[in-house]
Design an enzyme around this catalytic site. Sequence first.
Site, mmCIF file in Angstrom:
data_model
loop_
_atom_site.group_PDB
_atom_site.id
_atom_site.type_symbol
_atom_site.label_atom_id
_atom_site.label_comp_id
_atom_site.label_asym_id
_atom_site.label_seq_id
_atom_site.Cartn_x
_atom_site.Cartn_y
_atom_site.Cartn_z
ATOM 1 N N ASP A 96 52.298 -126.250 -33.577
ATOM 2 C CA ASP A 96 51.352 -126.425 -33.004
ATOM 3 C C ASP A 96 49.862 -125.946 -33.508
ATOM 4 O OD1 ASP A 96 52.189 -123.756 -33.045
ATOM 5 O OD2 ASP A 96 51.829 -123.206 -31.191
ATOM 6 N N GLU A 97 50.223 -125.634 -35.051
ATOM 7 C CA GLU A 97 48.745 -125.661 -35.730
ATOM 8 C C GLU A 97 49.050 -126.009 -36.967
ATOM 9 O OE1 GLU A 97 48.222 -121.506 -36.805
ATOM 10 O OE2 GLU A 97 50.588 -121.085 -36.085
ATOM 11 N N ASP B 57 44.685 -124.839 -33.493
ATOM 12 C CA ASP B 57 45.744 -124.468 -32.890
ATOM 13 C C ASP B 57 45.666 -124.857 -31.432
ATOM 14 O OD1 ASP B 57 47.765 -122.480 -32.168
ATOM 15 O OD2 ASP B 57 46.358 -120.908 -32.420
#
Length: 452
Positions: free
Chosen positions: A105-106, A11
């Site tokens: 983003d993850e 993350d």
Amino acid sequence: MRAHASVLHLDLDAFFASVEQRDKPSLRGKPVVVGGVGGRGVVATASYEARRYGVRSAMSTREARSRCPHAAFLTGRFGAYREASRQVMAALREVSPLVEPLSLDEAFVDLAAADLPDLEVDTVTGVADRLRHRVAEATDGLTSSVGLASSKFLAKVASDLDKPDGLVVVPPGTETELLRPMAVTVIPGVGPATAERLRRAGVTTVADLERVPLEELVSLLGKAHGGSLHLLARARDDRPVVPEREAKSVSVEATYDSDLSDVRVMEAVLTRQAADVARRLRESGASGRTVSIKVRLHDFTTVSRSSTLSSPTDDPGVVARLARALLAELAAGPDVGVQLRGGVRLLGVGVSGLADWVQEDLFSSLEEPEDDEAEDLPEPPRARQGSAFAPGVDVEHVEHGRGWVWGAGRGVVTVRFETRESPAGPVRSFSLEDPDLRLWTPEVPEDDDPLA
């Protein structure tokens, strides 16, 4: 359940805000808030410096300004975020062919599919640590938090435990020991409504939930939801890492016999629709990051707007707030706003970018800062509604080169001239009609979207 801690969850920390700080030297170490910059806007992401003042995702921009007035409030630059995400996902795929992006983003990574000598804790920990450094190298310094565990659920929990820039490994056999003291909201699908129902039943921690018989949970929450929580409270999660995720969304829309012309009525409709969407999300154990609205005008023209949070939600209040903010954005526009008041035939709310978990700590209170004497940034001029020169966007001037918009209003654009590779740069103001000033957009291949 796996016998090894071979599921990795990565993350990126405060992703949108971190990209802005990376690309804008004058904002490094300063509070940054990314999202809607107007009075009815919504925060998408706040830097850790802003979070110390209680600013959080899904908060109204008005409240964020009151809590941290010296922060830089910037609109999003999704081209920059997509490019950084592309670099991250490429780095992850260097490790394993099984990478499941959840959002920009993850992602989950299956280390059991990697070319590793073994899957012992020391081996996978070394891989995870090297991967964090590889991501930072590929993105020019963005940090990430990583969790390693025997399941997707535990890997996600672990990645939240040591933010920012942390690495937590959950050795096989210790999963329930880790979970039991935690609040029940750590479990996917336990949103505010479910948490309150469990609280009334005396359940506030995972240990409390573990003691509740399956039959009682099913009676309280329904067969699917109760059964899922019964398993997750015991750390049982056998979901595989799936590299190809089906694009999914949940939406509600309605067409009206008589056109709607009162914006307050439209807001009430969107609020009800948001509640329906959130209910369907919770029933399916899902959550989403991107809220959108669909508006069909009296002349059958259809327009839409969307806003993306830093983490997924199934909270009806958050979905409704974003939907109303998007409607306000439309209403303030020079063209659509006039047509909107002329009548609306159809309204709809949708949530996409779905995940099978909710990051509940988006809605928790943040601690007050220990030191209130943070260095202040001056309040930028407010952006003119509808202006292309919104705070944070990239621009280029014939004489001064590249920079970014600090603020715009009353026919003036204020620009700070600096780039990722430069030191903090000077500030200059120009007429909005200056022919030497134009927006700057890097060329990015169309297939660089990691979620495509």
